[in-house]
Design an enzyme around this catalytic site. Sequence first.
Site, PDB file in Angstrom:
ATOM      1  CE  LYS A 114      -4.339  -1.532   1.563  1.00 32.96           C
ATOM      2  NZ  LYS A 114      -5.418  -1.226   2.418  1.00 32.96           N
ATOM      3  CE  LYS A 206      -5.893  -7.878  -2.288  1.00 28.35           C
ATOM      4  NZ  LYS A 206      -5.463  -7.464  -0.962  1.00 28.35           N
ATOM      5  CE  LYS A 209     -13.253  -2.743   0.493  1.00 31.44           C
ATOM      6  NZ  LYS A 209     -12.789  -2.811   1.962  1.00 31.44           N
TER       7      LYS A 209
HETATM    8  P1  TYM Z   1     -10.840  -5.224   3.576  1.00 34.17           P
HETATM    9  O1  TYM Z   1     -11.804  -3.973   3.908  1.00 34.17           O
HETATM   10  O2  TYM Z   1      -9.725  -4.914   2.635  1.00 34.17           O
HETATM   11  O3  TYM Z   1     -11.472  -6.455   3.124  1.00 34.17           O
HETATM   12  C1  TYM Z   1     -12.488  -7.067   3.586  1.00 34.17           C
HETATM   13  C2  TYM Z   1     -12.591  -8.534   3.803  1.00 34.17           C
HETATM   14  O4  TYM Z   1     -12.536  -8.747   2.427  1.00 34.17           O
HETATM   15  C3  TYM Z   1     -11.527  -9.602   2.321  1.00 34.17           C
HETATM   16  N1  TYM Z   1     -11.063  -9.935   0.950  1.00 34.17           N
HETATM   17  C4  TYM Z   1     -10.891 -10.700  -0.116  1.00 34.17           C
HETATM   18  N2  TYM Z   1     -11.354 -11.856   0.243  1.00 34.17           N
HETATM   19  C5  TYM Z   1     -11.079 -12.809  -0.946  1.00 34.17           C
HETATM   20  N3  TYM Z   1     -10.489 -12.285  -2.123  1.00 34.17           N
HETATM   21  C6  TYM Z   1     -10.262 -10.895  -2.152  1.00 34.17           C
HETATM   22  N4  TYM Z   1      -9.928 -10.490  -3.494  1.00 34.17           N
HETATM   23  C7  TYM Z   1     -10.441 -10.126  -1.229  1.00 34.17           C
HETATM   24  N5  TYM Z   1     -10.388  -8.819  -0.923  1.00 34.17           N
HETATM   25  C8  TYM Z   1     -10.832  -8.329   0.391  1.00 34.17           C
HETATM   26  C9  TYM Z   1     -10.636  -9.324   3.304  1.00 34.17           C
HETATM   27  O5  TYM Z   1      -9.875 -10.660   3.442  1.00 34.17           O
HETATM   28  C10 TYM Z   1     -11.473  -8.966   4.295  1.00 34.17           C
HETATM   29  O6  TYM Z   1     -11.800 -10.128   5.238  1.00 34.17           O
HETATM   30  N6  TYM Z   1      -7.732  -5.126   7.513  1.00 34.17           N
HETATM   31  C11 TYM Z   1      -9.210  -5.646   7.259  1.00 34.17           C
HETATM   32  C12 TYM Z   1     -10.367  -5.138   7.994  1.00 34.17           C
HETATM   33  C13 TYM Z   1     -10.065  -5.143   9.295  1.00 34.17           C
HETATM   34  C14 TYM Z   1     -10.522  -6.439   9.846  1.00 34.17           C
HETATM   35  C15 TYM Z   1     -10.331  -6.035  11.448  1.00 34.17           C
HETATM   36  C16 TYM Z   1     -10.592  -7.638   9.775  1.00 34.17           C
HETATM   37  C17 TYM Z   1      -9.902  -4.122  10.299  1.00 34.17           C
HETATM   38  N7  TYM Z   1      -9.898  -4.692  11.572  1.00 34.17           N
HETATM   39  C18 TYM Z   1     -10.339  -7.017  12.473  1.00 34.17           C
HETATM   40  C19 TYM Z   1     -10.915  -8.560  10.857  1.00 34.17           C
HETATM   41  C20 TYM Z   1     -10.724  -8.347  12.077  1.00 34.17           C
HETATM   42  C21 TYM Z   1      -9.127  -5.010   5.607  1.00 34.17           C
HETATM   43  O7  TYM Z   1      -8.690  -4.035   5.283  1.00 34.17           O
HETATM   44  O8  TYM Z   1     -10.167  -5.623   5.242  1.00 34.17           O
END
Ligand code: TYM
Length: 343
Positions: A114, A206, A209
Site C-alpha cells: 500500500k 487480487k 477496491k
Molecule cells: P478489507 O476491507 O480490505 O476487506 C474486507 C474483507 O474482504 C476480504 N477480501 C478478499 N477476500 C477474497 N478475495 C479478495 N480479492 C479479497 N479482497 C478482500 C478481506 O480479507 C477481508 O476479510 N484489515 C481488514 C479490515 C479489518 C479487520 C479487522 C478484519 C480491520 N480490523 C479486524 C478482521 C478483524 C481489511 O482491510 O479488510
Amino acid sequence: MAFKELVFSGVQPTGNLHLGNYLGAIVKFVELQNSHDCIYCVVDMHAITQAHDPKQLVANIREVTAAFIACGIDPKKHIVFNQSQVAEHAELAWVFNCVARIGWLNRMTQFKEKAGKDRENASIGLYDYPVLMAADILVYRATHVPVGEDQKQHLELARDIAQKFNNDFAESITAHGFGDGFFPLPEPLIQGPATRVMSLRDGTKKMSKSDASDYSRINLSDDADAIAQKVRKAKTDPEPLPSELPGLDKRPEAANLVGIYAALSGATKEKVLSDFGGGQFSQFKASLVDLAVAKLGPIGAEMKKLSADHAYIDAVLRDGSDRARAIAAPNMKAVKEIVGFLN
Ligand code: TYM
C-alpha cells in the site's frame, strides 16, 4: 483459560465493495450467525489511513452497513457498528503499540504494497494499521475471525500481540483474577473455494477496491448488465475448461472463474469441472453470468435501497455501537488495571 467463543470481523468503508469481499468474508459472516455470537464492524478508523474525502467516507460507511444487512446479517441478533463510535478500539491500540515490536510491523507485506515506493511519505496510521486491527478483535476478546487470505499475516500479528501481552503481564493478570491469560489467541477462519478472488483482468492479481479498472472486479452495487458485461469480458485463455483440478494449474484466470462459480453455487471446484469440463469458455461464462446475476442482483438492489435510508442505517449503527461498547468497556477497564493504570 477457556474463552467464550465470539466472532469478530471488519470491512473497510473505502468504496467499491466487491465480489472478493463478499465471497472471501461476508458470506462467512452470514453463515457464522447460526453457530456463534458475532460482531461485525465497519472499520472507519482504518479508512482514514490513506487520503480520503470526508463526504465519501460517510456514504461508504452507510454503504458497507447496508451491504452487511442486504447480504443477510441480522443487526438485531448480532452486533453491527462502526469502529469510531467505540473509543475503546483506539485506547487499546495505544496499549498494543507499546507491546508490538517495530520488527514485527516491518514484516507486514500489505503495508509495503500500500505504501509503494514512497514509503517515507506514508501515514503512521497506515504503518500502525495492523496494531489497531489487533485491538479491534481483542477489545472484545474475540476468538474467531473470518477473513480472506490477504489478512492472514495481520491475524498472526494479532496472535503475537495477545501472546506477548499475556506473557509480559502474566503476574498482574493472575493477581487481578484473570487466570493465566487475559486475551485469547484469535483464530483466523480462512475457508472455502474463494479465499482469494483474483482480478477479472489479470488472474495473478487480487481483486481489489483500488484497481483503476472497474472491469477488474464485480462490485456489489453492479446491476445485471454490468455483471454480465464484466463476466463476458473477463480474461481467459484459449483452452477449453479441464475436467479435473490439476488441469487448472498455471491457468490463473480459468482457476479464478471456476473458484467464483463454485463459491457462488455452493459446489466444490471438482463438481464445477465435472459439469463444465471439456466445454468452451463462452458456455461456462454464460452460466456464470446467470448465476452471478441471480445471486448478486437482489443484494445490489437491496443495498441501494437501504443505503438511501439514512435514518435506519444510522440507528442500526448507533444501537450496535452501544452494544459493542458494553462489551469493550469492561475489557478495557481490566486492561488498564492489568498494566497498572489507576482508574
Ligand atoms: P478489507 O476491507 O480490505 O476487506 C474486507 C474483507 O474482504 C476480504 N477480501 C478478499 N477476500 C477474497 N478475495 C479478495 N480479492 C479479497 N479482497 C478482500 C478481506 O480479507 C477481508 O476479510 N484489515 C481488514 C479490515 C479489518 C479487520 C479487522 C478484519 C480491520 N480490523 C479486524 C478482521 C478483524 C481489511 O482491510 O479488510
